[in-house]
Motif scaffolding. Structure first.
Motif, PDB file in Angstrom:
ATOM      1  N   ASN A 189       0.806  -1.098   0.015  1.00 30.91           N
ATOM      2  CA  ASN A 189      -0.172  -0.110  -0.008  1.00 30.91           C
ATOM      3  C   ASN A 189       1.024   1.407  -0.042  1.00 30.91           C
ATOM      4  OD1 ASN A 189      -3.030  -1.197   0.782  1.00 30.91           O
ATOM      5  ND2 ASN A 189      -1.496  -2.227   1.943  1.00 30.91           N
ATOM      6  N   PRO A 190       1.832   1.418  -0.951  1.00 26.39           N
ATOM      7  CA  PRO A 190       2.696   2.487  -1.015  1.00 26.39           C
ATOM      8  C   PRO A 190       2.013   3.689  -0.896  1.00 26.39           C
ATOM      9  CG  PRO A 190       2.735   1.507  -3.167  1.00 26.39           C
ATOM     10  CD  PRO A 190       2.018   0.547  -2.314  1.00 26.39           C
ATOM     11  N   ASP A 191       1.022   3.875  -1.618  1.00 27.22           N
ATOM     12  CA  ASP A 191       0.228   5.316  -1.803  1.00 27.22           C
ATOM     13  C   ASP A 191      -0.293   5.619  -0.445  1.00 27.22           C
ATOM     14  OD1 ASP A 191       0.753   5.390  -4.285  1.00 27.22           O
ATOM     15  OD2 ASP A 191      -1.544   4.881  -5.080  1.00 27.22           O
ATOM     16  N   ASN A 192      -0.881   4.924   0.342  1.00 30.51           N
ATOM     17  CA  ASN A 192      -1.284   5.386   1.828  1.00 30.51           C
ATOM     18  C   ASN A 192      -0.069   5.630   2.402  1.00 30.51           C
ATOM     19  OD1 ASN A 192      -3.670   4.050   1.073  1.00 30.51           O
ATOM     20  ND2 ASN A 192      -3.426   2.285   2.247  1.00 30.51           N
ATOM     21  N   TRP A 193       0.984   5.353   2.532  1.00 30.21           N
ATOM     22  CA  TRP A 193       2.320   5.974   3.115  1.00 30.21           C
ATOM     23  C   TRP A 193       2.516   7.183   2.706  1.00 30.21           C
ATOM     24  CZ3 TRP A 193       4.912   3.233   7.208  1.00 30.21           C
ATOM     25  CH2 TRP A 193       4.492   2.269   7.638  1.00 30.21           C
ATOM     26  N   GLU A 194       2.519   7.378   1.316  1.00 27.88           N
ATOM     27  CA  GLU A 194       2.710   8.533   0.560  1.00 27.88           C
ATOM     28  C   GLU A 194       1.902   9.800   1.050  1.00 27.88           C
ATOM     29  OE1 GLU A 194       5.646   9.065  -1.063  1.00 27.88           O
ATOM     30  OE2 GLU A 194       6.551   7.276  -0.716  1.00 27.88           O
ATOM     31  N   LYS A 195       0.457   9.306   1.067  1.00 30.66           N
ATOM     32  CA  LYS A 195      -0.562  10.523   1.228  1.00 30.66           C
ATOM     33  C   LYS A 195      -0.430  10.673   2.840  1.00 30.66           C
ATOM     34  CE  LYS A 195      -3.208   9.028  -2.730  1.00 30.66           C
ATOM     35  NZ  LYS A 195      -4.711   8.174  -3.007  1.00 30.66           N
ATOM     36  N   ASN A 196      -0.231   9.858   3.683  1.00 30.26           N
ATOM     37  CA  ASN A 196      -0.173  10.122   5.150  1.00 30.26           C
ATOM     38  C   ASN A 196       1.024  10.697   5.828  1.00 30.26           C
ATOM     39  OD1 ASN A 196      -3.264   9.768   5.694  1.00 30.26           O
ATOM     40  ND2 ASN A 196      -2.740   8.085   4.251  1.00 30.26           N
ATOM     41  N   THR A 197       2.086  11.024   5.168  1.00 29.28           N
ATOM     42  CA  THR A 197       3.185  11.590   5.911  1.00 29.28           C
ATOM     43  C   THR A 197       3.397  13.096   5.661  1.00 29.28           C
ATOM     44  OG1 THR A 197       5.704  11.370   6.096  1.00 29.28           O
ATOM     45  CG2 THR A 197       4.639  11.330   3.909  1.00 29.28           C
ATOM     46  N   VAL A 198       3.778  13.750   6.754  1.00 37.52           N
ATOM     47  CA  VAL A 198       3.944  15.135   7.063  1.00 37.52           C
ATOM     48  C   VAL A 198       4.678  15.557   5.749  1.00 37.52           C
ATOM     49  CG1 VAL A 198       4.914  17.061   8.214  1.00 37.52           C
ATOM     50  CG2 VAL A 198       3.531  15.215   9.435  1.00 37.52           C
ATOM     51  N   ASN A 200       4.506  14.853   2.596  1.00 31.68           N
ATOM     52  CA  ASN A 200       3.970  15.013   1.618  1.00 31.68           C
ATOM     53  C   ASN A 200       3.010  15.985   1.785  1.00 31.68           C
ATOM     54  OD1 ASN A 200       5.843  13.690  -0.054  1.00 31.68           O
ATOM     55  ND2 ASN A 200       4.673  11.754   0.225  1.00 31.68           N
ATOM     56  N   GLN A 201       2.761  16.913   2.824  1.00 34.59           N
ATOM     57  CA  GLN A 201       1.600  17.935   2.706  1.00 34.59           C
ATOM     58  C   GLN A 201       2.053  19.179   2.678  1.00 34.59           C
ATOM     59  OE1 GLN A 201      -1.234  16.557   3.423  1.00 34.59           O
ATOM     60  NE2 GLN A 201      -0.077  14.460   3.605  1.00 34.59           N
ATOM     61  N   LEU A 202       3.691  19.382   2.269  1.00 36.50           N
ATOM     62  CA  LEU A 202       4.207  20.679   2.084  1.00 36.50           C
ATOM     63  C   LEU A 202       3.451  21.427   0.799  1.00 36.50           C
ATOM     64  CD1 LEU A 202       7.855  20.067   2.985  1.00 36.50           C
ATOM     65  CD2 LEU A 202       5.896  20.190   4.685  1.00 36.50           C
ATOM     66  N   HIS A 203       3.060  20.911  -0.046  1.00 31.71           N
ATOM     67  CA  HIS A 203       2.608  21.651  -1.040  1.00 31.71           C
ATOM     68  C   HIS A 203       1.288  22.456  -0.525  1.00 31.71           C
ATOM     69  CE1 HIS A 203      -0.144  17.996  -0.965  1.00 31.71           C
ATOM     70  NE2 HIS A 203      -0.807  18.564  -1.545  1.00 31.71           N
ATOM     71  N   LEU A 204       0.729  22.033   0.535  1.00 28.47           N
ATOM     72  CA  LEU A 204      -0.475  22.884   1.118  1.00 28.47           C
ATOM     73  C   LEU A 204      -0.144  24.222   1.538  1.00 28.47           C
ATOM     74  CD1 LEU A 204      -2.161  19.821   2.804  1.00 28.47           C
ATOM     75  CD2 LEU A 204      -2.747  20.868   0.571  1.00 28.47           C
ATOM     76  N   LEU A 205       1.242  24.186   2.034  1.00 29.29           N
ATOM     77  CA  LEU A 205       1.522  25.625   2.590  1.00 29.29           C
ATOM     78  C   LEU A 205       1.807  26.894   1.601  1.00 29.29           C
ATOM     79  CD1 LEU A 205       4.092  23.913   5.220  1.00 29.29           C
ATOM     80  CD2 LEU A 205       1.640  24.768   5.539  1.00 29.29           C
TER      81      LEU A 205
END
Length: 287
Positions: A189-198, A200-205
């Protein structure tokens, strides 16, 4: 001359100390998304009866701990509520929730709970500043991941966020801390790990969209991922405070770190109050 206090005077002094000291509530907050009650500690500052509304700091615990971790292991956190005139809320994040909505286990919806259901409940039941300028979120270890993960993803809810010794990139740890139970195995489930790590949230800033503070000891096993996060934020020109000093992953470090973080969030709350005051608005209207 030696002055002696009468019994009645001593009683009044003691009563005053009781009346004007932070209060700790342990409450049950119902989560509609998980269909169960979640225990939560709410620390109310001593000025609660004298003022109309208070900013709120959501303070998250680490892996294998619970809602009482902060108040029991760092009793001075109650004094921080008094010193900074803020409400401090410590929800139970369960055993290894990592504060996201699990894509494989519907019993774990802690992003929804902390960022929506709990905030609504606190605003309904306490005298709070009911806007992002009056809310901040941080935590230690797993809770440090939660503080930044929720802070970045819900900037409409929290105006400031932080992390202490946070697991800010979970991908290097595929076999640890029940992460595979919440996300599925990393191999399958690599996508789950990519989507739920801090990380990979930096694009929101965007620059100054949120006030951010990160703190990690140089001897911590999460130190390298915190340094990488710091460097990536610098590369993206996202202002933030980054603190590192000698220390490891323990309560001695966190008992010290929370003092700096509380001051950081207090300054953010004070700036919000100043910008929304009538005199500030009048001054900004003059040319």
């Amino acid at each position: 001359m030696i002055k002696r206090l009468s019994f009645s005077s001593l009683f009044l002094i003691g009563l005053s100390a009781v009346l004007y000291a932070s209060k700790v509530d342990t409450v049950n907050v119902f989560s509609p998304s998980m269909q169960k009650e979640i225990k939560t500690v709410v620390i109310i500052p001593d000025a609660y009866l004298q003022e109309t509304e208070f900013p709120v700091l959501y303070l998250l615990h680490g892996y294998s701990d619970n809602y009482g971790g902060w108040v029991n292991k760092v009793p001075a956190v109650k004094e921080l509520a008094d010193w900074h005139n803020m409400i401090i809320v410590c929800p139970d994040g369960a055993y290894g929730s990592w504060y996201f909505d699990s894509p494989v286990d519907p019993a774990f919806k802690f992003e929804t709970f902390v960022s929506k259901e709990l905030v609504d409940w606190v605003d309904k039941n306490y005298k709070t500043v009911r806007k992002r300028e009056g809310r901040a979120i941080t935590g230690l270890s797993m809770g440090g991941h939660g503080g930044l993960y929720l802070g970045f993803r819900h900037q409409d809810v929290y105006g400031a966020c932080g992390s202490m010794s946070g697991g800010v990139d979970i991908r290097p740890f595929p076999n640890n801390w029940d992460l595979a139970k919440r996300l599925g195995t990393q191999r399958e489930n690599p996508d789950n790990w990519e989507k739920n790590t801090v990380m990979n949230q930096l694009h929101l800033l965007t620059p100054n969209s949120s006030r951010i503070i990160i703190d990690c000891g140089s001897g911590d096993f999460f130190y390298e991922v915190n340094v990488r996060l710091h460097q990536e934020l610098l590369y993206r020109n996202i202002p933030h405070d980054f603190i590192s000093r000698p220390g490891v992953h323990n309560w001695e470090y966190w008992a010290n770190a929370i003092k700096y973080q509380a001051l950081f969030f207090n300054d953010y709350f004070d700036a919000g109050k100043a910008s929304s005051s009538p005199s500030a608005n009048t001054h900004r209207g003059r040319r």
